[in-house]
Design an enzyme around this catalytic site. Structure first.
Site, PDB file in Angstrom:
ATOM      1  N   TYR A 142       0.898  -1.128   0.152  1.00 18.06           N
ATOM      2  CA  TYR A 142       0.006   0.081   0.031  1.00 18.06           C
ATOM      3  C   TYR A 142       0.788   1.213   0.024  1.00 18.06           C
ATOM      4  O   TYR A 142       1.854   1.247   0.748  1.00 18.06           O
ATOM      5  CB  TYR A 142      -1.080  -0.072   1.248  1.00 18.06           C
ATOM      6  N   ASP A 237       9.501   3.007  -0.751  1.00 23.17           N
ATOM      7  CA  ASP A 237       8.474   3.716   0.213  1.00 23.17           C
ATOM      8  C   ASP A 237       8.505   3.201   1.748  1.00 23.17           C
ATOM      9  O   ASP A 237       8.182   2.398   1.883  1.00 23.17           O
ATOM     10  CB  ASP A 237       7.102   3.187  -0.104  1.00 23.17           C
ATOM     11  N   LYS A 265       4.797   8.892   8.771  1.00 22.63           N
ATOM     12  CA  LYS A 265       4.981   8.471  10.175  1.00 22.63           C
ATOM     13  C   LYS A 265       5.749   9.058  11.384  1.00 22.63           C
ATOM     14  O   LYS A 265       5.497  10.010  11.784  1.00 22.63           O
ATOM     15  CB  LYS A 265       4.815   6.989  10.185  1.00 22.63           C
TER      16      LYS A 265
HETATM   17  C1  LIG Z   1       3.923   2.282   3.247  1.00 22.19           C
HETATM   18  C2  LIG Z   1       3.033   3.214   3.102  1.00 22.19           C
HETATM   19  N1  LIG Z   1       2.945   4.267   2.219  1.00 22.19           N
HETATM   20  C3  LIG Z   1       1.963   5.220   1.929  1.00 22.19           C
HETATM   21  C4  LIG Z   1       1.263   5.329   3.130  1.00 22.19           C
HETATM   22  C5  LIG Z   1       0.149   6.566   3.032  1.00 22.19           C
HETATM   23  O1  LIG Z   1       0.330   7.382   3.972  1.00 22.19           O
HETATM   24  P1  LIG Z   1      -0.624   8.367   4.950  1.00 22.19           P
HETATM   25  O2  LIG Z   1      -1.809   7.315   5.378  1.00 22.19           O
HETATM   26  O3  LIG Z   1       0.078   9.251   5.875  1.00 22.19           O
HETATM   27  O4  LIG Z   1      -1.160   9.089   3.477  1.00 22.19           O
HETATM   28  C6  LIG Z   1       1.103   4.240   4.246  1.00 22.19           C
HETATM   29  C7  LIG Z   1       0.118   4.443   5.275  1.00 22.19           C
HETATM   30  O5  LIG Z   1      -0.191   3.519   6.122  1.00 22.19           O
HETATM   31  C8  LIG Z   1       2.027   3.335   4.246  1.00 22.19           C
HETATM   32  O6  LIG Z   1       2.022   2.624   5.106  1.00 22.19           O
END
Ligand SMILES: Cc1ncc(COP(=O)(O)O)c(C=O)c1O
Length: 427
Positions: A142, A237, A265
């Protein structure tokens, strides 16, 4: 009526599904979500004043524990100086320098307000830099909810993806190819056929959105060498893994230098802050220097930056990650032993302060593996623990998080609770 139930009913009248992010609605485990009133250290309290040992940690940011006094003080001080200026500040430079120091592949970076923004911008940037449209992502990873990334696999190899959400035009997703995590042969075959058309490959370097899935060493090596060979941008990511699995993120554990990295985060310490960055020549394509547009009213918000900077300071103190990993190991090993004694099919894994609990014989290697775990057992475990005051994420597909505010005693108490819940499940 219990207050959580009361609030959930009230919320559903005014907020779709009663929540501002779907997983919070307890849809995949059933029951009533806990409405949180306050949090401190390793604990959260719901609106019934029930206390829980928390392993959600706001889905990752709360690595130093909730409401850490030093972070709160930094936020208070920043807030007194004004909440937002829409103009550059010195603190933004300081945090950018700090992140670049800790993650050396990041030569330059941009601050944004969410992980979704970070990955969306990184993909646009990779497309702008390479002048190519096609991107590769992996099933079960994700990367936030931008259109190009809400894609599920097509019907065969080299069939581009289909929208995984209503409202995403098929035209947008036809440029996204969804491959299987850890499948080196598939990756090689894809690059052999269309390598020259691929703008970027984005991955979760330890996947945390299909529980916890480790990449194999071969997979990581293939990713780096194939992207390099074909001029595609490799995007790590690290929104979840950054400053979570190790101080230098997953890339420091893999010994890999990605071209771009996305973070979120932990870098905001609980406030809305995220970033994308990497090679200077690629970052030079972003406006105002280059032609790839990206902007944000609240980007680099001073209060969020203050929380992030203090959090980054705390996690660099001696022994921080050793302690975090030790606590996580204690919990994972305790659960493994307890489940074995009870005769419940279960396995678990961890990296640094992130762990996965699976109701299956072996830890998964891919999304397909993950779907073979026993979701009904997870639900029973989840509710059993919650009833006894221990909170995990309300989905079998999510990783869980340890904080430095947890103690060996709290972890021991968690394991003792799990022992009872596993025994109950075995009946
Ligand atoms: C690996 C990863 N990338 C991107 C995101 C998206 O981040 P946000 O919820 O701050 O938009 C998340 C959210 O959990 C994530 O776990």
């Amino acid at each position: 009526m219990n207050r959580n139930e009361e609030l959930f009913n009230r919320a559903k009248n005014i907020i779709p599904g009663g929540v501002n992010s779907p997983v919070r609605a307890f849809g995949s485990v059933g029951g009533v979500p806990r409405f949180i009133k306050k949090a401190q250290g390793a604990y959260v309290w719901d609106e019934n004043d029930t206390r829980y040992i928390d392993y959600v940690g706001s889905w990752g940011p709360a690595i130093v524990g909730h409401a850490h006094p030093e972070v709160i003080e930094a936020v208070r001080e920043a807030a007194l100086g004004g909440l937002s200026f829409g103009a550059p500040t010195e603190a933004e430079i300081v945090i950018a320098e700090e992140i670049a120091k800790l993650v050396p592949s990041v030569e330059q970076l941009r601050l944004v307000s969410s992980g979704t923004e970070a990955t969306m911008s990184a993909i646009r940037l990779a497309r702008g830099f390479t002048k190519r449209d096609k991107i590769i992502k992996f099933e079960g990873c994700y990367h936030g909810h931008s259109d190009s990334l809400l894609v599920k696999a097509g019907s065969g190899l080299l069939t581009f993806g289909n929208p995984s959400s209503a409202g995403v035009p098929e035209d947008f997703t036809k440029h996204t190819l969804v491959l299987e995590y850890n499948n080196v042969a598939q990756l090689e075959e894809t690059f052999a056929k269309i390598g020259g058309e691929i703008a970027c490959v984005i991955l979760e370097p330890f996947a945390g959105n299909m529980n916890l899935v480790r990449p194999s060493e071969n997979f990581i090596k293939a990713l780096r060498s194939l992207t390099e060979q074909h001029g595609a941008v490799l995007i790590y990511d690290e929104v979840m893994t950054g400053f979570r699995v190790a101080l230098g993120g997953a890339q420091s554990l893999h010994g890999i230098k990605p071209d771009l990295t996305t973070m979120g985060k932990v870098i905001g310490g609980g406030m809305p802050l995220a970033a994308f960055g990497g090679r200077k020549d690629i970052m030079a394509c972003i406006s105002p220097l280059g032609g790839v547009y990206q902007a944000g009213t609240l980007s680099g918000n001073p209060v969020a930056v203050a929380a992030g900077l203090k959090t980054l300071e705390i996690i660099q103190r001696e022994g921080f990650y050793e302690n975090l990993a030790k606590l996580t190991e204690q919990l994972v090993k305790g659960f493994q032993t307890a489940s074995k004694e009870a005769g419940v099919t279960f396995s678990a894994d961890y990296v640094g302060g992130m762990f996965g609990l699976y109701f299956a014989d072996n830890t998964p290697q891919s999304y397909a593996d993950m779907t073979r775990s026993n979701i009904e057992d997870f639900k029973r475990f989840f509710h059993g623990m919650l009833e006894c005051g221990v909170a995990f994420g309300p989905s079998a597909y999510e990783a869980c998080f340890m904080s430095a505010a947890h103690t060996p005693e709290l972890v021991e108490a968690t394991v003792a609770t799990a022992k009872e819940v596993f025994a109950e499940m075995a009946k």
